[in-house]
Design a protein around this motif. Structure first.
Motif, PDB file in Angstrom:
ATOM      1  N   PRO A  24       7.587  39.792 -10.999  1.00 27.60           N
ATOM      2  CA  PRO A  24       6.990  41.680 -10.642  1.00 27.60           C
ATOM      3  C   PRO A  24       5.147  41.578 -10.635  1.00 27.60           C
ATOM      4  O   PRO A  24       5.040  41.081 -12.129  1.00 27.60           O
ATOM      5  N   THR A  25       4.901  41.832 -10.256  1.00 25.34           N
ATOM      6  CA  THR A  25       3.398  42.185 -11.094  1.00 25.34           C
ATOM      7  C   THR A  25       3.005  44.027 -10.092  1.00 25.34           C
ATOM      8  O   THR A  25       4.453  44.431  -9.163  1.00 25.34           O
ATOM      9  N   GLU A  26       2.279  44.261 -10.133  1.00 22.60           N
ATOM     10  CA  GLU A  26       1.954  45.323  -9.756  1.00 22.60           C
ATOM     11  C   GLU A  26       1.770  45.134  -8.349  1.00 22.60           C
ATOM     12  O   GLU A  26       1.413  46.101  -7.528  1.00 22.60           O
ATOM     13  N   THR A  27       1.103  44.647  -7.817  1.00 26.63           N
ATOM     14  CA  THR A  27       0.530  43.860  -6.409  1.00 26.63           C
ATOM     15  C   THR A  27       1.549  43.415  -6.089  1.00 26.63           C
ATOM     16  O   THR A  27       2.312  44.492  -4.747  1.00 26.63           O
ATOM     17  N   VAL A  28       2.338  42.121  -5.749  1.00 30.00           N
ATOM     18  CA  VAL A  28       3.189  42.196  -5.357  1.00 30.00           C
ATOM     19  C   VAL A  28       3.667  40.541  -6.567  1.00 30.00           C
ATOM     20  O   VAL A  28       3.320  40.096  -7.847  1.00 30.00           O
ATOM     21  N   TYR A  29       4.867  39.996  -5.749  1.00 28.99           N
ATOM     22  CA  TYR A  29       5.836  39.275  -7.120  1.00 28.99           C
ATOM     23  C   TYR A  29       5.218  38.040  -6.958  1.00 28.99           C
ATOM     24  O   TYR A  29       4.515  37.605  -5.854  1.00 28.99           O
ATOM     25  N   CYS A 116      -5.020  40.364 -15.078  1.00 32.07           N
ATOM     26  CA  CYS A 116      -4.128  40.819 -16.172  1.00 32.07           C
ATOM     27  C   CYS A 116      -3.454  42.314 -15.060  1.00 32.07           C
ATOM     28  O   CYS A 116      -3.819  43.049 -15.133  1.00 32.07           O
ATOM     29  N   PRO A 117      -2.767  41.317 -15.153  1.00 30.05           N
ATOM     30  CA  PRO A 117      -1.545  41.950 -14.081  1.00 30.05           C
ATOM     31  C   PRO A 117      -0.630  43.194 -15.411  1.00 30.05           C
ATOM     32  O   PRO A 117      -0.599  43.377 -15.918  1.00 30.05           O
ATOM     33  N   SER A 118      -0.309  44.653 -14.504  1.00 32.62           N
ATOM     34  CA  SER A 118       0.180  45.873 -15.122  1.00 32.62           C
ATOM     35  C   SER A 118       1.018  45.917 -15.690  1.00 32.62           C
ATOM     36  O   SER A 118       1.749  46.944 -15.827  1.00 32.62           O
ATOM     37  N   HIS A 119       2.141  45.179 -14.359  1.00 31.48           N
ATOM     38  CA  HIS A 119       3.987  45.040 -14.667  1.00 31.48           C
ATOM     39  C   HIS A 119       3.568  45.216 -16.151  1.00 31.48           C
ATOM     40  O   HIS A 119       3.342  44.313 -16.383  1.00 31.48           O
ATOM     41  N   ARG A 120       4.961  45.860 -16.022  1.00 38.81           N
ATOM     42  CA  ARG A 120       5.342  46.235 -17.550  1.00 38.81           C
ATOM     43  C   ARG A 120       6.495  45.060 -17.756  1.00 38.81           C
ATOM     44  O   ARG A 120       5.805  44.871 -19.448  1.00 38.81           O
ATOM     45  N   LEU A 121       7.536  44.405 -17.158  1.00 41.61           N
ATOM     46  CA  LEU A 121       8.033  42.942 -17.359  1.00 41.61           C
ATOM     47  C   LEU A 121       7.102  41.609 -17.267  1.00 41.61           C
ATOM     48  O   LEU A 121       7.213  41.118 -18.862  1.00 41.61           O
ATOM     49  N   LEU A 125       7.111  39.219 -21.150  1.00 44.27           N
ATOM     50  CA  LEU A 125       7.360  38.160 -20.780  1.00 44.27           C
ATOM     51  C   LEU A 125       5.756  36.956 -21.576  1.00 44.27           C
ATOM     52  O   LEU A 125       5.522  36.357 -21.855  1.00 44.27           O
ATOM     53  N   LEU A 126       4.432  37.937 -21.272  1.00 41.20           N
ATOM     54  CA  LEU A 126       3.503  37.077 -21.401  1.00 41.20           C
ATOM     55  C   LEU A 126       2.829  37.194 -22.971  1.00 41.20           C
ATOM     56  O   LEU A 126       2.955  35.635 -23.577  1.00 41.20           O
ATOM     57  N   ASN A 127       3.668  38.119 -23.458  1.00 36.70           N
ATOM     58  CA  ASN A 127       3.292  38.337 -24.778  1.00 36.70           C
ATOM     59  C   ASN A 127       4.466  37.492 -25.584  1.00 36.70           C
ATOM     60  O   ASN A 127       4.228  37.008 -26.135  1.00 36.70           O
ATOM     61  N   GLN A 128       5.542  37.299 -25.354  1.00 36.82           N
ATOM     62  CA  GLN A 128       6.658  36.941 -25.883  1.00 36.82           C
ATOM     63  C   GLN A 128       6.034  34.963 -25.648  1.00 36.82           C
ATOM     64  O   GLN A 128       6.874  34.347 -26.606  1.00 36.82           O
ATOM     65  N   LEU A 129       5.581  34.800 -24.036  1.00 31.58           N
ATOM     66  CA  LEU A 129       5.582  33.303 -23.887  1.00 31.58           C
ATOM     67  C   LEU A 129       3.918  32.462 -25.026  1.00 31.58           C
ATOM     68  O   LEU A 129       3.887  32.158 -25.156  1.00 31.58           O
ATOM     69  N   GLY A 130       2.800  33.832 -25.225  1.00 28.39           N
ATOM     70  CA  GLY A 130       2.020  33.864 -25.527  1.00 28.39           C
ATOM     71  C   GLY A 130       1.118  32.108 -25.467  1.00 28.39           C
ATOM     72  O   GLY A 130       0.580  31.896 -25.367  1.00 28.39           O
TER      73      GLY A 130
END
Ligand code: TXA
Ligand code: MG
Length: 321
Positions: A24-29, A116-121, A125-130
Motif C-alpha cells: 500500500p502507498t498513500e497514492t495507489v498500491y 519516499c511514500p508516506s504509508h505507515r506500513l 517495511l522499508l525500514n526493516q528491509l533496509g
C-alpha cells in the motif's frame, strides 16, 4: 494464488527472497521488488506485461540519504524533499555512475525517479528491509490503478504474490513526478495532487516550468488507466442529451449536478479536487464492474488544480465527437 496479508515480517522476507509483493502507498498500491535484485525487478515487467523501456520509481525510507544513488541534487530539490517527503512527490535525478541500481530499473536511462511514500506500513517495511524497493502501480499495464488490496487481488487472480493490506489509499491517484535534473528549475512530468500552483507558491525560489517534454516520461502515453468497458468523455455535460440513444445503459461519472437518466448507473464526484481524486479510480472501477455497457465521464474544470484528473480522464477514455 495471491493472498492478502497483514504480517509485515512475512512481507519483508518475501522481498528479501526476491519475490514480488504488492504494497500500500498513500497514492495507489504498488507492485514491489527489491531494487537491488535485478532478477526480482524483471518479474515486475513480466507480471504487469509492462514494456521494458518504462522505468520504475524507486521507493525509499524516511530520511535516507539519496547521495548514494544520485548526483547533482539542486537546492530547490532539497527543499522539495524537506517539504513533501514522505509524501506523493517523485523526483527525477541524475543517476550516479557505477550505481548499484540496475539498468532494468531505469530503462537504461542515466536518470532515476525516487520517492519516499508516506504509508505507515510501507515506511515500516522499508525500514526493516533496509534497501530501496521499486514499485509501479499494481495493475496490468495500461489499466486502472488499484486503491485497495482487493483491487490488486482482482487484477492478478492467477499470480502468486502476497498483497499487504494497508486499507484504502488516502490520496487515490499517483504521485506528482518532477524532473529535478536541471540545476535552476524543475518541470512537472506527471501531474498529481501536488500541482504547479502549489509549487510556484512556495517560498525559496522554486521555479516550475511547463512540461516541454525534453525528457522522456513514458507514463505520458496517449492511453493509460483504461477500464475494460468502452469509455468516452464530455467537456460539457449538456451534450449528454445528444447521446440519449446510448444513455439508458451507460454509467455516468460526473462533476456537475445533472438530471441523471438512470439513477443506478451514475456517480457524482465531490466538489473538491482532493476528494474527487480519492474517489476517482475507485468509482471508475465500480463503473467498469456495473451492468453498463459504456462509461461516460464528464470533464472537470479546465484549471491547474484539476489537471491531474483531466489528464487521467483523457487517457482513460475517448472524446465524444
Ligand atoms: O504514486 C506513484 O508514483 C505510484 C506508487 C505505487 O508509488 N507509482 C507509480 O508508478 O505510479 P508507475 O510505474 O505506474 O509510474 C511511474 C512513472 C512512469 O510513467 C515512468 O515512465 C516514469 O514514472 N518514470 C520513472 N522513472 C523515470 C525516469 N528516470 N525518467 C522519466 N520518467 C520516469
Ligand atoms: Mg501506473
Amino acid at each position: 494464488m495471491n493472498r492478502i496479508i497483514s504480517n509485515l515480517d512475512l512481507a519483508v522476507s518475501e522481498l528479501s527472497k526476491g519475490h514480488l509483493l504488492a504494497i500500500p502507498t498513500e497514492t495507489v498500491y504498488g507492485l514491489a521488488a527489491d531494487a537491488t535484485n535485478e532478477e526480482a525487478v524483471k518479474k515486475i515487467f513480466l507480471t504487469k506485461a509492462r514494456p521494458i523501456n518504462h522505468p520504475l520509481i524507486m521507493h525509499i525510507g524516511r530520511d535516507w540519504n539519496i547521495e548514494q544513488w544520485v548526483t547533482d541534487i539542486p537546492s530547490y530539490a532539497k527543499k522539495l524533499m524537506q517539504l513533501f517527503w514522505p509524501g506523493p512527490l517523485t523526483l527525477i535525478f541524475n543517476l550516479k555512475t557505477n550505481s548499484v541500481i540496475s539498468d532494468v530499473v531505469t530503462g537504461g536511462q542515466c536518470t532515476i525517479a525516487i520517492r519516499c511514500p508516506s504509508h505507515r506500513l510501507t515506511l515500516e517495511l522499508l525500514n526493516q528491509l533496509g534497501k530501496p524497493i521499486v514499485a509501479p502501480s499494481a495493475n496490468p499495464f495500461g489499466k486502472v490503478s488499484p486503491t485497495t488490496a482487493e483491487h490488486v487481488l482482482h487484477d492478478f487472480p492467477k499470480h502468486s504474490f502476497y498483497i499487504v493490506d494497508g486499507g484504502r489509499c488516502e490520496i487515490g491517484i499517483e504521485s506528482t513526478i518532477i524532473d529535478a535534473t536541471n540545476p535552476h528549475h524543475c518541470q512537472i512530468l506527471r501531474d498529481g495532487l501536488i500541482d504547479k500552483a502549489r509549487l510556484n507558491a512556495l517560498k525559496g525560489d522554486i521555479i516550475c516550468l511547463e512540461n516541454t517534454k525534453t525528457i522522456r516520461a513514458p507514463g505520458q502515453l496517449k492511453t493509460h488507466y483504461q477500464p475494460h468497458k468502452p469509455a468516452i468523455y464530455l467537456n460539457d455535460i449538456k451534450n449528454i442529451h445528444q447521446l440519449t440513444h446510448c444513455l439508458s445503459n451507460a454509467f455516468l461519472l460526473h462533476f456537475s449536478t445533472v438530471d441523471v437518466v438512470n439513477k443506478e448507473l451514475h456517480y457524482q464526484f465531490p466538489p473538491s479536487v482532493k476528494h474527487s481524486a480519492y474517489e476517482f479510480y475507485h468509482r471508475l472501477r465500480s463503473a467498469d464492474e456495473s451492468k453498463a455497457d459504456l462509461i461516460i465521464i464528464e470533464m472537470p474544470p479546465d484549471s491547474f488544480e484539476w489537471k491531474a484528473l483531466r489528464d487521467k480522464i483523457i487517457k482513460a477514455s475517448a472524446p465524444a465527437e
